[in-house]
Motif scaffolding. Structure first.
Motif, PDB file in Angstrom:
ATOM      1  N   ASP A   1      10.116   6.838  -7.507  1.00  0.00           N
ATOM      2  CA  ASP A   1      10.174   5.496  -8.090  1.00  0.00           C
ATOM      3  C   ASP A   1      11.157   4.607  -7.337  1.00  0.00           C
ATOM      4  OD1 ASP A   1      12.285   7.068  -8.920  1.00  0.00           O
ATOM      5  OD2 ASP A   1      12.267   6.381 -10.996  1.00  0.00           O
ATOM      6  N   ILE A   2      12.254   5.184  -6.825  1.00  0.00           N
ATOM      7  CA  ILE A   2      13.199   4.402  -6.018  1.00  0.00           C
ATOM      8  C   ILE A   2      12.551   3.995  -4.698  1.00  0.00           C
ATOM      9  CG2 ILE A   2      15.406   4.457  -4.805  1.00  0.00           C
ATOM     10  CD1 ILE A   2      16.489   6.295  -6.914  1.00  0.00           C
ATOM     11  N   VAL A   3      11.853   4.937  -4.071  1.00  0.00           N
ATOM     12  CA  VAL A   3      11.188   4.644  -2.800  1.00  0.00           C
ATOM     13  C   VAL A   3      10.134   3.561  -2.987  1.00  0.00           C
ATOM     14  CG1 VAL A   3       9.741   5.605  -0.977  1.00  0.00           C
ATOM     15  CG2 VAL A   3      11.633   6.953  -1.901  1.00  0.00           C
ATOM     16  N   ALA A   4       9.338   3.657  -4.049  1.00  0.00           N
ATOM     17  CA  ALA A   4       8.301   2.648  -4.301  1.00  0.00           C
ATOM     18  C   ALA A   4       8.930   1.279  -4.552  1.00  0.00           C
ATOM     19  CB  ALA A   4       7.446   3.067  -5.491  1.00  0.00           C
ATOM     20  N   ALA A   5      10.033   1.244  -5.295  1.00  0.00           N
ATOM     21  CA  ALA A   5      10.707  -0.031  -5.560  1.00  0.00           C
ATOM     22  C   ALA A   5      11.220  -0.653  -4.271  1.00  0.00           C
ATOM     23  CB  ALA A   5      11.851   0.183  -6.551  1.00  0.00           C
ATOM     24  N   ARG A   6      11.722   0.185  -3.358  1.00  0.00           N
ATOM     25  CA  ARG A   6      12.208  -0.338  -2.082  1.00  0.00           C
ATOM     26  C   ARG A   6      11.064  -0.878  -1.230  1.00  0.00           C
ATOM     27  NH1 ARG A   6      14.654   3.918  -0.177  1.00  0.00           N
ATOM     28  NH2 ARG A   6      13.333   4.384   1.614  1.00  0.00           N
ATOM     29  N   TRP A   7       9.906  -0.187  -1.245  1.00  0.00           N
ATOM     30  CA  TRP A   7       8.725  -0.681  -0.521  1.00  0.00           C
ATOM     31  C   TRP A   7       8.317  -2.055  -1.053  1.00  0.00           C
ATOM     32  CZ3 TRP A   7       7.194   0.760   3.974  1.00  0.00           C
ATOM     33  CH2 TRP A   7       7.268   2.092   4.387  1.00  0.00           C
ATOM     34  N   ARG A   8       8.420  -2.248  -2.352  1.00  0.00           N
ATOM     35  CA  ARG A   8       8.010  -3.529  -2.935  1.00  0.00           C
ATOM     36  C   ARG A   8       8.974  -4.653  -2.552  1.00  0.00           C
ATOM     37  NH1 ARG A   8       5.901   0.009  -6.918  1.00  0.00           N
ATOM     38  NH2 ARG A   8       3.653  -0.398  -7.119  1.00  0.00           N
ATOM     39  N   VAL A   9      10.243  -4.328  -2.435  1.00  0.00           N
ATOM     40  CA  VAL A   9      11.191  -5.331  -1.943  1.00  0.00           C
ATOM     41  C   VAL A   9      10.819  -5.752  -0.522  1.00  0.00           C
ATOM     42  CG1 VAL A   9      13.597  -5.729  -1.289  1.00  0.00           C
ATOM     43  CG2 VAL A   9      13.075  -4.588  -3.442  1.00  0.00           C
ATOM     44  N   GLU A  10      10.488  -4.778   0.318  1.00  0.00           N
ATOM     45  CA  GLU A  10      10.093  -5.096   1.698  1.00  0.00           C
ATOM     46  C   GLU A  10       8.798  -5.900   1.723  1.00  0.00           C
ATOM     47  OE1 GLU A  10      11.949  -4.607   4.311  1.00  0.00           O
ATOM     48  OE2 GLU A  10      13.471  -3.747   2.995  1.00  0.00           O
ATOM     49  N   ALA A  11       7.874  -5.567   0.807  1.00  0.00           N
ATOM     50  CA  ALA A  11       6.604  -6.301   0.746  1.00  0.00           C
ATOM     51  C   ALA A  11       6.845  -7.767   0.406  1.00  0.00           C
ATOM     52  CB  ALA A  11       5.673  -5.657  -0.276  1.00  0.00           C
ATOM     53  N   GLU A  12       7.730  -8.028  -0.553  1.00  0.00           N
ATOM     54  CA  GLU A  12       8.017  -9.412  -0.938  1.00  0.00           C
ATOM     55  C   GLU A  12       8.764 -10.145   0.171  1.00  0.00           C
ATOM     56  OE1 GLU A  12       6.679 -10.824  -3.352  1.00  0.00           O
ATOM     57  OE2 GLU A  12       5.837  -9.000  -4.220  1.00  0.00           O
TER      58      GLU A  12
ATOM     59  N   ALA B   1       0.836  -1.208   0.000  1.00  0.00           N
ATOM     60  CA  ALA B   1       0.000   0.000   0.000  1.00  0.00           C
ATOM     61  C   ALA B   1       0.870   1.257   0.000  1.00  0.00           C
ATOM     62  CB  ALA B   1      -0.927  -0.010   1.222  1.00  0.00           C
ATOM     63  N   MET B   2       1.970   1.221   0.738  1.00  0.00           N
ATOM     64  CA  MET B   2       2.882   2.365   0.735  1.00  0.00           C
ATOM     65  C   MET B   2       3.512   2.548  -0.650  1.00  0.00           C
ATOM     66  SD  MET B   2       2.735   3.892   3.590  1.00  0.00           S
ATOM     67  CE  MET B   2       4.103   4.977   3.235  1.00  0.00           C
ATOM     68  N   ALA B   3       3.855   1.417  -1.305  1.00  0.00           N
ATOM     69  CA  ALA B   3       4.412   1.503  -2.660  1.00  0.00           C
ATOM     70  C   ALA B   3       3.395   2.115  -3.616  1.00  0.00           C
ATOM     71  CB  ALA B   3       4.831   0.113  -3.140  1.00  0.00           C
ATOM     72  N   ALA B   4       2.123   1.718  -3.477  1.00  0.00           N
ATOM     73  CA  ALA B   4       1.083   2.278  -4.342  1.00  0.00           C
ATOM     74  C   ALA B   4       0.912   3.772  -4.094  1.00  0.00           C
ATOM     75  CB  ALA B   4      -0.237   1.543  -4.102  1.00  0.00           C
ATOM     76  N   GLN B   5       1.002   4.181  -2.823  1.00  0.00           N
ATOM     77  CA  GLN B   5       0.874   5.603  -2.507  1.00  0.00           C
ATOM     78  C   GLN B   5       2.029   6.397  -3.113  1.00  0.00           C
ATOM     79  OE1 GLN B   5      -1.705   7.129  -0.829  1.00  0.00           O
ATOM     80  NE2 GLN B   5      -0.697   9.007  -1.470  1.00  0.00           N
ATOM     81  N   VAL B   6       3.232   5.845  -3.046  1.00  0.00           N
ATOM     82  CA  VAL B   6       4.385   6.529  -3.633  1.00  0.00           C
ATOM     83  C   VAL B   6       4.296   6.508  -5.161  1.00  0.00           C
ATOM     84  CG1 VAL B   6       6.902   6.566  -3.786  1.00  0.00           C
ATOM     85  CG2 VAL B   6       5.806   6.015  -1.621  1.00  0.00           C
ATOM     86  N   ASP B   7       3.724   5.431  -5.716  1.00  0.00           N
ATOM     87  CA  ASP B   7       3.488   5.396  -7.163  1.00  0.00           C
ATOM     88  C   ASP B   7       2.609   6.566  -7.597  1.00  0.00           C
ATOM     89  OD1 ASP B   7       4.996   3.218  -7.868  1.00  0.00           O
ATOM     90  OD2 ASP B   7       3.367   1.777  -7.632  1.00  0.00           O
ATOM     91  N   LEU B   8       1.648   6.915  -6.746  1.00  0.00           N
ATOM     92  CA  LEU B   8       0.794   8.062  -7.059  1.00  0.00           C
ATOM     93  C   LEU B   8       1.622   9.340  -7.128  1.00  0.00           C
ATOM     94  CD1 LEU B   8      -1.965   9.353  -7.486  1.00  0.00           C
ATOM     95  CD2 LEU B   8      -2.249   9.414  -4.989  1.00  0.00           C
ATOM     96  N   GLN B   9       2.563   9.498  -6.183  1.00  0.00           N
ATOM     97  CA  GLN B   9       3.439  10.666  -6.218  1.00  0.00           C
ATOM     98  C   GLN B   9       4.337  10.644  -7.454  1.00  0.00           C
ATOM     99  OE1 GLN B   9       2.981  13.099  -4.034  1.00  0.00           O
ATOM    100  NE2 GLN B   9       1.366  11.824  -3.148  1.00  0.00           N
ATOM    101  N   SER B  10       4.786   9.457  -7.820  1.00  0.00           N
ATOM    102  CA  SER B  10       5.610   9.333  -9.027  1.00  0.00           C
ATOM    103  C   SER B  10       4.801   9.687 -10.268  1.00  0.00           C
ATOM    104  CB  SER B  10       6.147   7.902  -9.144  1.00  0.00           C
ATOM    105  OG  SER B  10       6.954   7.754 -10.292  1.00  0.00           O
ATOM    106  N   SER B  11       3.551   9.253 -10.312  1.00  0.00           N
ATOM    107  CA  SER B  11       2.693   9.577 -11.453  1.00  0.00           C
ATOM    108  C   SER B  11       2.413  11.075 -11.519  1.00  0.00           C
ATOM    109  CB  SER B  11       1.383   8.801 -11.362  1.00  0.00           C
ATOM    110  OG  SER B  11       1.610   7.410 -11.426  1.00  0.00           O
TER     111      SER B  11
END
Length: 483
Positions: free
Chosen positions: A294-305, A162-172
């Motif tokens: 985009d870097i922050v979102a990618a890091r959130w996704r690593v933590e999610a996995e 969810a945090m990655a998705a929120q940061v994706d919104l900022q990236s968009s």
């Protein structure tokens, strides 16, 4: 009161003892490795531009046109792509709520009336032809004990997603902002080109008049007249194309802000824009990790996995599920709340995977592969970010140098044109000479307008490469509501 005795818990103890010989995840690990800052190319950027502050959240204001901010806000409100990303954020938050709900007991109530007719085979008396009415009222309870933290790990994985998705919104939002600003700059450049082409057409119109007059006087031949007429026709065609570029740039801008074709006609000519970035922040790329969405979102996704793998691993262990129910069953309405109609039951269940033909191990392998993919994506985004900064800095430096030289060329061409006008007025040069010199001046100004536009584009790209004013929220603040 009903109690769970030691005899009922005996299967759990047996399951724990057997777990060593049951399904396990030995030998299954991920292979990816996060790219470290020491391996990322960055030192070569230090000497190219002086140190400066990071971009602010309203970095586009430094371009010098206040109307640009209104267009960006309009895009935030109406752009369909941004609305789609916003919907994905809502979906990720809903999934987070679901994972959170799974950590708690589930209780529901049910009530019903069943009317039926018994056949001979269903009637214990063997007679059949009997009717019955059954009434029931019950409360059901279900709870799975999170002995190994699997449910919590699944919730944390959903939180990170969810945090990655929120940061994706900022990236968009940043990508949309950059596209709007670049489209606005393209519109400004299209206006400049149109204006310069109009000047060139005016020059050639005068040249045609002069040549036609000289041809009538016998000073020029028909071939020279046809040549300048052809140049004028070509210039008219070029001007039509330049005006078309203005309309296309307006349409592209109206599409970005999420409005219809009619909105394009109301977009006014931009003011003269100026490049906004000619310096680099200190501590690059260390702070870039928290300044690029985009870097922050990618890091959130690593933590999610990572958390998802923790959750999958707990499925290899024994677990306890508690199911309970209480209520009343009756065949007559007045007996529904009678003591003889009441019932209750408690059913603790211990589960332990013993043989599953590799299903759990396959799930864990898939989870590790997903983690490797997320790590590779993080490494790619980090490396790309640093290269984007390097490319933008290199372009900025190159365009700065080209602009300095081209301004000198324009100055020289302007002096030459002024001199030709003076000489023409003094009768030392012909008007044809002056028009030819003016052509060189217009070409030099056209080149300068192009370089200025590319310089602004490069400064916008550098703003985006540096995160465009984004600032990461700390992890503690993000998790405070659930931890």
């Amino acid at each position: 009161m009903y109690r769970i005795t030691r005899f009922m818990l005996a299967p759990l103890a047996v399951s724990i003892l057997l777990s060593a010989g049951c399904v396990n995840y030995a030998g299954i690990n991920h292979q990816g490795k996060l790219l470290s800052l020491g391996e990322a190319p960055s030192d070569s950027l230090k000497d190219k531009l002086p140190a400066a502050a990071w971009p602010s959240s309203d970095w586009w204001t430094s371009l010098g046109d206040p109307r640009l901010g209104a267009l960006i806000e309009e895009a935030y409100a109406s752009n369909p792509d941004l609305q789609e990303v916003t919907a994905r954020v809502a979906k990720a938050n809903a999934f987070l709520d679901l994972r959170d709900a799974e950590r708690y007991p589930q209780m529901d109530a049910e009530a019903g009336v069943t009317r039926g007719r018994l056949s001979k085979f269903e009637d214990y008396s063997g007679e059949g032809h009997k009717y019955f009415t059954a009434r029931n009222l019950a409360v059901n309870f279900n709870y799975t004990f999170d002995l190994w933290g699997g449910q919590r790990a699944a919730w944390e994985s959903a939180l990170n997603s969810a945090m990655a998705a929120q940061v994706d919104l900022q990236s968009s939002r940043l990508i949309l902002t950059v596209n709007v600003v670049k489209a606005y700059n393209q519109l400004a450049y299209a206006w400049q080109v149109s204006e310069l082409n109009r000047r060139d057409l005016e020059r050639l119109s005068k040249l045609v008049e002069l040549t036609d007059s000289r041809y009538g006087s016998g000073l020029d031949n028909l071939s020279q007249l046809k040549q300048v007429q052809s140049l004028k026709a070509r210039s008219e065609s070029t001007l039509i194309g330049a005006n078309e570029d203005i309309e296309i740039a307006r349409l592209q801008l109206s599409a970005l802000i999420g409005k219809g074709v009619d909105r394009a006609q109301t977009i006014e000519r931009p003011a003269s824009l100026q490049a906004s970035v000619v310096a680099l922040p200190a501590q690059l790329p260390a702070q870039l990790l928290g300044r690029r969405p985009d870097i922050v979102a990618a890091r959130w996704r690593v933590e999610a996995e990572n958390k998802n793998i923790d959750a999958v691993k707990t499925t290899f262990y024994p677990n306890i599920n508690l199911v309970a129910a209480a209520g009343s069953h009756a065949l007559t309405g007045d007996a529904l709340f009678a003591g003889v109609s009441k019932f209750w039951n408690v059913a603790p269940t211990v589960t332990l995977p013993i043989f599953d033909a590799g299903r759990l191990r396959s799930d864990l392998k898939a989870g590790n592969a997903q983690l490797d993919g997320s790590i590779a994506q993080y490494n790619r985004v980090l490396s790309s970010a640093l290269h984007e900064v390097a490319i933008s800095v290199t372009q900025l430096r190159s365009f700065e140098q080209q602009i300095v030289v081209q301004r000198d060329a324009c100055t020289i061409a302007q002096s030459s044109y002024d001199l030709s006008q003076s000489r023409y007025k003094a009768g030392e040069d012909t008007f044809l000479d002056a028009l030819n010199i003016e052509q060189q001046l217009i070409q030099d100004e056209m080149r300068l307008a192009f370089l200025n536009s590319k310089h602004i584009d490069s400064s916008i790209s550098l703003m985006a490469a540096l995160g465009g004013g984004f600032q990461e929220q700390p992890l503690q603040a993000a998790q405070s509501a659930g931890l």
